[in-house]
Write a protein that holds these residues in place. Structure first.
Motif, PDB file in Angstrom:
ATOM      1  N   VAL A   1      11.697  54.097  58.607  1.00  0.00           N
ATOM      2  CA  VAL A   1      11.025  53.437  57.487  1.00  0.00           C
ATOM      3  C   VAL A   1      11.271  51.935  57.578  1.00  0.00           C
ATOM      4  O   VAL A   1      12.391  51.491  57.844  1.00  0.00           O
ATOM      5  CB  VAL A   1      11.526  53.973  56.123  1.00  0.00           C
TER       6      VAL A   1
ATOM      7  N   CYS B   1       4.358  57.541  52.761  1.00  0.00           N
ATOM      8  CA  CYS B   1       5.804  57.574  52.499  1.00  0.00           C
ATOM      9  C   CYS B   1       6.108  56.862  51.192  1.00  0.00           C
ATOM     10  O   CYS B   1       6.592  55.725  51.194  1.00  0.00           O
ATOM     11  CB  CYS B   1       6.541  56.931  53.671  1.00  0.00           C
TER      12      CYS B   1
ATOM     13  N   PRO C   1       8.154  55.766  47.917  1.00  0.00           N
ATOM     14  CA  PRO C   1       9.606  55.574  47.828  1.00  0.00           C
ATOM     15  C   PRO C   1      10.304  56.688  47.058  1.00  0.00           C
ATOM     16  O   PRO C   1       9.735  57.295  46.150  1.00  0.00           O
ATOM     17  CB  PRO C   1       9.745  54.246  47.082  1.00  0.00           C
TER      18      PRO C   1
ATOM     19  N   GLU D   1      21.222  54.962  58.396  1.00  0.00           N
ATOM     20  CA  GLU D   1      21.878  56.238  58.107  1.00  0.00           C
ATOM     21  C   GLU D   1      23.357  56.193  58.495  1.00  0.00           C
ATOM     22  O   GLU D   1      23.850  55.206  59.031  1.00  0.00           O
ATOM     23  CB  GLU D   1      21.119  57.357  58.834  1.00  0.00           C
TER      24      GLU D   1
ATOM     25  N   ALA E   1      15.047  51.994  53.331  1.00  0.00           N
ATOM     26  CA  ALA E   1      14.479  50.700  53.718  1.00  0.00           C
ATOM     27  C   ALA E   1      14.208  49.811  52.504  1.00  0.00           C
ATOM     28  O   ALA E   1      14.464  48.595  52.533  1.00  0.00           O
ATOM     29  CB  ALA E   1      13.177  50.931  54.483  1.00  0.00           C
TER      30      ALA E   1
ATOM     31  N   PHE F   1      13.592  59.621  61.203  1.00  0.00           N
ATOM     32  CA  PHE F   1      12.465  59.223  60.339  1.00  0.00           C
ATOM     33  C   PHE F   1      12.625  57.726  60.085  1.00  0.00           C
ATOM     34  O   PHE F   1      13.590  57.285  59.447  1.00  0.00           O
ATOM     35  CB  PHE F   1      12.508  60.023  59.031  1.00  0.00           C
TER      36      PHE F   1
ATOM     37  N   SER G   1      17.968  61.714  60.967  1.00  0.00           N
ATOM     38  CA  SER G   1      16.652  62.206  60.521  1.00  0.00           C
ATOM     39  C   SER G   1      15.545  61.886  61.525  1.00  0.00           C
ATOM     40  O   SER G   1      14.496  62.538  61.514  1.00  0.00           O
ATOM     41  CB  SER G   1      16.270  61.575  59.178  1.00  0.00           C
TER      42      SER G   1
HETATM   43  N1  THU Z   1      13.897  56.934  53.416  1.00  0.00           N
HETATM   44  C1  THU Z   1      13.596  55.628  53.190  1.00  0.00           C
HETATM   45  O1  THU Z   1      14.083  54.728  53.871  1.00  0.00           O
HETATM   46  N2  THU Z   1      12.736  55.342  52.186  1.00  0.00           N
HETATM   47  C2  THU Z   1      12.140  56.277  51.393  1.00  0.00           C
HETATM   48  O2  THU Z   1      11.436  55.913  50.462  1.00  0.00           O
HETATM   49  C3  THU Z   1      12.361  57.705  51.633  1.00  0.00           C
HETATM   50  C4  THU Z   1      13.385  58.045  52.642  1.00  0.00           C
HETATM   51  C5  THU Z   1      14.798  57.259  54.519  1.00  0.00           C
HETATM   52  C6  THU Z   1      16.122  57.832  54.131  1.00  0.00           C
HETATM   53  C7  THU Z   1      16.520  58.583  55.388  1.00  0.00           C
HETATM   54  O3  THU Z   1      17.115  57.675  56.282  1.00  0.00           O
HETATM   55  C8  THU Z   1      15.193  59.031  55.989  1.00  0.00           C
HETATM   56  O4  THU Z   1      14.200  58.219  55.362  1.00  0.00           O
HETATM   57  C9  THU Z   1      14.870  60.498  55.759  1.00  0.00           C
HETATM   58  O5  THU Z   1      15.021  60.833  54.437  1.00  0.00           O
END
Ligand code: THU
Length: 144
Positions: A34, A95, A97, A52, A62, A32, A30
């Protein structure tokens, strides 16, 4: 801890930790990142990042990483959590949860449990678990 008891200094400390944790995220799919900083009632801070997997559904957020680390160390009482997330190479963006993490939090924390959500840079807002997960599922009434 009540939302009102979170001082700017405490929020700043937890934000710094959550933002630093983003560096540890394992996010080849991703991109992305966190980070989370979970404050226990005794003052201990447990950290977490998202991890992941090539089998995408095996990813762990996270927030759950932080909770599972803490509970596996014997911790059960939590005061607050700070969450910082956003695309790789960018500052945090709002972001909140995911639903699974809200449910996991509700196993250990009541509706007043405060979440410090990093918005951008060092801006944050505080929401409660009860606001994010009203009418949480429990097994109340089925035990004993
Ligand atoms: N993710 C988190 O770690 N916490 C959240 O509250 C939302 C999503 C992560 C899951 C995945 O690894 C990436 O962000 C994208 O969805």
């Amino acid at each position: 801890m009540k939302r009102e008891e979170i001082t700017p200094a405490l929020a700043a400390k937890l934000m710094e930790t959550a933002i630093a944790q983003r560096e540890k995220a394992y996010v080849p799919y991703s991109h992305f990142r966190v980070g989370a900083a979970l404050l226990a009632e005794d003052g201990t801070v447990y950290t977490g990042c998202n991890i992941e997997n090539s089998s995408y559904g095996a990813a762990n957020c996270a927030e759950r990483t932080a909770f599972f680390k803490a509970v596996s160390e014997g911790e059960r009482k939590f005061a607050a959590i700070c969450i910082a997330g956003g695309p790789e190479g960018s500052d945090p963006i709002p972001c909140p949860p995911c639903g699974i993490c809200r449910q996991v939090m509700s196993e250990f924390c009541g509706p007043d449990f405060p979440l410090i959500l990093v918005q951008s840079g060092t801006d944050y807002r505080i929401v409660t678990l009860g606001e994010l997960l009203p009418e949480a599922f429990t097994l109340q009434g089925t035990e004993g």
